[in-house]
Design an enzyme around this catalytic site. Structure first.
Site, PDB file in Angstrom:
ATOM      1  N   HIS A 138     -12.963   6.534   4.771  1.00 64.33           N
ATOM      2  CA  HIS A 138     -12.675   7.712   3.953  1.00 64.33           C
ATOM      3  C   HIS A 138     -13.935   8.119   3.209  1.00 64.33           C
ATOM      4  O   HIS A 138     -14.369   7.428   2.296  1.00 64.33           O
ATOM      5  CB  HIS A 138     -11.550   7.411   2.968  1.00 64.33           C
ATOM      6  CG  HIS A 138     -10.284   6.972   3.650  1.00 64.33           C
ATOM      7  ND1 HIS A 138     -10.102   5.703   4.129  1.00 64.33           N
ATOM      8  CD2 HIS A 138      -9.150   7.658   3.941  1.00 64.33           C
ATOM      9  CE1 HIS A 138      -8.901   5.607   4.680  1.00 64.33           C
ATOM     10  NE2 HIS A 138      -8.299   6.774   4.594  1.00 64.33           N
ATOM     11  N   HIS A 157     -10.991  14.335   3.347  1.00 59.43           N
ATOM     12  CA  HIS A 157     -10.394  13.082   2.865  1.00 59.43           C
ATOM     13  C   HIS A 157     -10.769  11.894   3.760  1.00 59.43           C
ATOM     14  O   HIS A 157     -11.010  10.801   3.289  1.00 59.43           O
ATOM     15  CB  HIS A 157      -8.861  13.228   2.822  1.00 59.43           C
ATOM     16  CG  HIS A 157      -8.141  11.932   2.715  1.00 59.43           C
ATOM     17  ND1 HIS A 157      -7.756  11.392   1.507  1.00 59.43           N
ATOM     18  CD2 HIS A 157      -7.749  11.041   3.663  1.00 59.43           C
ATOM     19  CE1 HIS A 157      -7.156  10.228   1.727  1.00 59.43           C
ATOM     20  NE2 HIS A 157      -7.134   9.992   3.020  1.00 59.43           N
ATOM     21  N   GLU A 186      10.768  -2.762 -12.602  1.00 62.75           N
ATOM     22  CA  GLU A 186      10.496  -3.995 -11.845  1.00 62.75           C
ATOM     23  C   GLU A 186       9.150  -3.927 -11.135  1.00 62.75           C
ATOM     24  O   GLU A 186       8.391  -4.903 -11.110  1.00 62.75           O
ATOM     25  CB  GLU A 186      11.608  -4.242 -10.817  1.00 62.75           C
ATOM     26  CG  GLU A 186      12.998  -4.450 -11.408  1.00 62.75           C
ATOM     27  CD  GLU A 186      13.711  -3.149 -11.765  1.00 62.75           C
ATOM     28  OE1 GLU A 186      13.198  -2.051 -11.417  1.00 62.75           O
ATOM     29  OE2 GLU A 186      14.781  -3.223 -12.404  1.00 62.75           O
ATOM     30  N   HIS A 202      24.603  -5.431  -6.238  1.00 62.77           N
ATOM     31  CA  HIS A 202      23.795  -6.392  -6.983  1.00 62.77           C
ATOM     32  C   HIS A 202      23.701  -7.750  -6.290  1.00 62.77           C
ATOM     33  O   HIS A 202      22.996  -8.632  -6.778  1.00 62.77           O
ATOM     34  CB  HIS A 202      24.386  -6.590  -8.380  1.00 62.77           C
ATOM     35  CG  HIS A 202      24.119  -5.440  -9.311  1.00 62.77           C
ATOM     36  ND1 HIS A 202      24.341  -4.132  -8.946  1.00 62.77           N
ATOM     37  CD2 HIS A 202      23.640  -5.408 -10.576  1.00 62.77           C
ATOM     38  CE1 HIS A 202      24.017  -3.345  -9.963  1.00 62.77           C
ATOM     39  NE2 HIS A 202      23.581  -4.094 -10.959  1.00 62.77           N
TER      40      HIS A 202
END
Ligand SMILES: Cc1ncc(C[n+]2csc(CCOP(=O)(O)OP(=O)(O)O)c2C)c(N)n1
Length: 671
Positions: free
Chosen positions: A35, A265, A414, A476
């Site tokens: 890149h 890019h 999380e 869960h």
């Protein structure tokens, strides 16, 4: 963009930045991949940062009080490799740059922690670097509070692109940094309006300036090609009481035909366009050629920190011997000598008292005895502290006015938690652990994977590890998460059956220097099964014989966690019928795999019928059922075959057929 004007306005600066651009063009051309555009666009910002602000010393890359520089936009790896080479990091030779992205080179496609000095973390998966950086900055605050400014006083700088800021995890990171006023965290946003598919507005119209301000950041907006503006912004950022985002308006692939386009890019390899870009830069040198005056100017930058480094070393030398030892110990990731005795004492007490508790509670009991002797541990939870049992009584909460706090309320983040934990571990001096529900390993997984890839010993405390959590239901109840965790290389997945195994698992996790751990812990109570005290850490062998057959061994039951108790009950049923049954507890498959053949054979001999019991999907168990001297026609599995359901835990075990009777029946059907 008027390149000639940029060149003439700041000729010395221009040459140094042009060296980065030229090396990038040459390396990507040689590799025919990579890149180019991002390093070419951010070369000015990086040059000013390294020349005027970054506290570093190329000859002492491990200096604990160096500023950290994190290239979150890891696809622009040639920016970092160029900087390390130019400033004189010994391992980043010109040959390494020539071998960009090739087998055996330290210049991997994306920066990889451990490959080369000066790479603070592995980046490439967008959003990770900026999120690691939050952990780096928190670690700095915590260690400064503990050891004082004389030993710990540094900044964390990040370069992030549009991609990093679009990734969801960046939002978690930005929120955390704002909430905790991490004023020594400074993020440069490569505001070039380009991603792979086109311009940013194809997919996003977020006002990043307002977004960061709304989260509690200072935001500065500059022309990212103006060295004076860059310098001034960094100076302002350094004295802020908030984290700072510097929005740098830049041109991707500056000076190349592909400038300001998404083509810029990627890999710019066209020889004619490459030559034209170098011409525009006023760079008449051959491939990989850096003129001596430019190289020595860069090397002077690499040596700029010598005096500061030496003064720091002297200050460390003036500290008391015990303080020096402690500083060295925590940065080496060594557990304190007292750890082993504490764990043994707890194991002995438990084997006598035989409590019936959930292993999440067992984990808390371990933390209560361990945290007071390990000031380097930092605990936390993603808003489930009371469920994960991650906070020990001695831990105060990390906050703006309590930087000594060792407990972090991560909020419902999380992924951000796991990434920041990795950052803390990478910073050094901190051993992080953090909790959530086992099924939300999915939410933390990209960072858990990188912990394994980077070889950092983060500890993921995952409670509510099966249908045994009961009424919260299948959303869960993890069923596939043990398999996913076990499938990840360099990860220890511990599923302890009782408090003794939990203590042993924690000891291993806290001694690890290269491997992250997943602690899979129950919500529901389980009996103490290790009632005979043994000082040896049996979990360290991964699997061991918990109870052997009396008489002829006809059946061998393998189980983990809460299902070991079920296997033990099944053994009672079978033994009562004269069927000699061995129970093998397997708290950590990965450690068992590492044992020599003789030990594995002792634990899993050929011959008897084998049945595995685990309240999760079967995936992975065949290795132990058919492999290791087992036979397909003489083996069976008792566990989950689908998602769980909402009901009390005992009902679920009954309905899903994970019972002692079912295990005994399975054995008998195979005999
Ligand atoms: C999590 C993740 N998703 C996708 C990619 C693939 N990818 C690499 S760079 C990139 C575009 C990033 O755009 P930006 O940050 O603006 O970089 P620039 O175009 O300015 O170099 C994408 C999608 C990745 N590296 N990580």
């Amino acid at each position: 963009m008027d390149i000639a004007a940029l060149r003439s306005a700041h000729p010395d600066h221009w040459k140094k930045a042009a060296a980065i651009r030229a090396l990038t063009l040459d390396a990507v051309h040689a590799a025919n991949s990579g890149h180019s555009g991002m390093p070419m666009g951010m070369a000015d910002v990086a040059t000013v940062l390294f020349e005027k602000h970054l506290k570093f010393h190329a000859a002492s890359p491990d200096w604990p009080d160096r500023d950290r520089f994190i290239l979150s936009a890891g696809h622009g790896s040639m920016l970092l490799y160029s900087l390390l080479h130019l400033t004189g990091y010994a391992d980043m030779t010109l040959d390494q740059i020539r071998n960009f992205r090739q087998w055996g080179a330290i210049t991997a496609g994306h920066p990889e922690y451990g490959h080369a000095k000066g790479i603070e973390t592995t980046t490439g998966p967008l959003g990770q670097g900026i999120s690691n950086a939050v952990g780096f900055a928190m670690a700095e605050e915590m260690l400064r509070a503990r050891f004082g400014r004389k030993l710990v006083d540094h900044y964390t700088y990040v370069i992030a692109g549009d991609g990093c800021l679009m990734e969801g995890v960046s939002h978690e990171a930005i929120g955390l940094a704002g909430r905790h006023a991490l004023s020594k965290l400074i993020v440069f946003w490569d505001n070039n309006n380009i991603t792979i598919d086109g311009t940013v507005d194809l997919a996003d119209r977020t006002d990043q300036v307002k977004r960061f301000r709304a989260s509690g950041w200072q935001v500065l907006e500059i022309d990212g090609h103006d060295p004076e503006a860059i310098d001034a912004a960094i100076t302002t950022a350094k004295s802020s009481r908030k984290p700072t985002m510097i929005a740098c308006k830049t041109h991707i692939a500056l000076g190349h035909a592909a400038q300001d386009t998404s083509k810029g890019h990627g890999a710019l390899t066209d020889a004619g366009q490459l030559a034209a870009a170098k011409e525009a830069y006023g760079w008449p040198y051959g491939p990989f050629e850096i003129p001596a005056d430019v190289k020595s100017a860069w090397e002077a930058i690499g040596a700029r920190g010598t005096a500061e480094h030496d003064a720091w070393t002297a200050r460390l030398g003036e500290a008391s011997q015990s303080r020096q030892n402690e500083f060295a110990r925590i940065f080496a990731g060594e557990a304190p000598k007292a750890l082993s005795a504490r764990i043994k004492a707890l194991k002995k007490q438990i084997s006598e008292e035989k409590p019936s508790v959930a292993t999440r509670k067992s984990s808390e009991m371990v933390l209560e005895v361990v945290n007071p002797i390990m000031p380097e541990t930092v605990g936390g939870s993603a808003d489930l502290s009371g469920s994960n049992n991650t906070r020990s009584g001695d831990m105060s909460v990390f906050d703006v006015d309590n930087r000594k706090g060792r407990y972090v309320h991560w909020g419902i983040r999380e992924h951000g938690m796991a990434a920041a934990m990795n950052g803390m571990a990478l910073h050094g001096g901190i051993r992080p652990y953090g909790g959530t529900f086992m099924c939300f390993t999915d939410y933390a997984r990209p960072a858990m994977r990188l912990a394994a890839l980077m070889k950092v010993p983060s500890v993921f405390v995952m409670t509510h590890d099966s249908i045994g959590l009961g009424e919260d239901g299948p959303t869960h109840q993890p069923v596939e998460h043990l398999a996913i965790s076990r499938a990840t290389p360099n990860t220890w997945v511990f599923r302890p059956c009782d408090t003794v195994e939990t203590a042993e698992a924690w000891e291993l996790a806290l001694r690890s220097t290269q491997t992250p751990s997943v602690l899979s812990l129950t919500r529901q109570n389980v009996p103490t099964l290790r009632t005979e005290h043994k000082t040896a850490n049996l979990t360290a062998r991964g699997a061991y014989v918990l109870a052997d057959a009396t008489g002829k061994r006809q059946a061998l039951l393998m189980a983990t966690g809460s299902e070991v108790a079920i296997a033990m009950q099944a053994r009672d049923l079978l033994e009562a019928e004269g069927i000699g049954t061995r129970v093998v507890s397997m708290p950590c498959w990965e450690l068992f795999e590492e044992q020599d053949e003789a030990y594995r054979k002792r634990v899993l001999p050929g011959g008897p019928v084998r049945v595995a019991v685990e309240a999760a999907i079967r995936f992975g168990w065949d290795r132990w059922l058919y492999g290791e001297r087992g036979k397909r026609e003489k083996s069976g599995f008792i566990g989950m075959h689908d998602f769980g359901a909402s009901a009390p835990a005992e009902v679920l075990y009954e309905k899903f057929g994970i019972t002692a009777q079912a295990v005994a029946d399975k054995v008998k059907s195979l005999l």
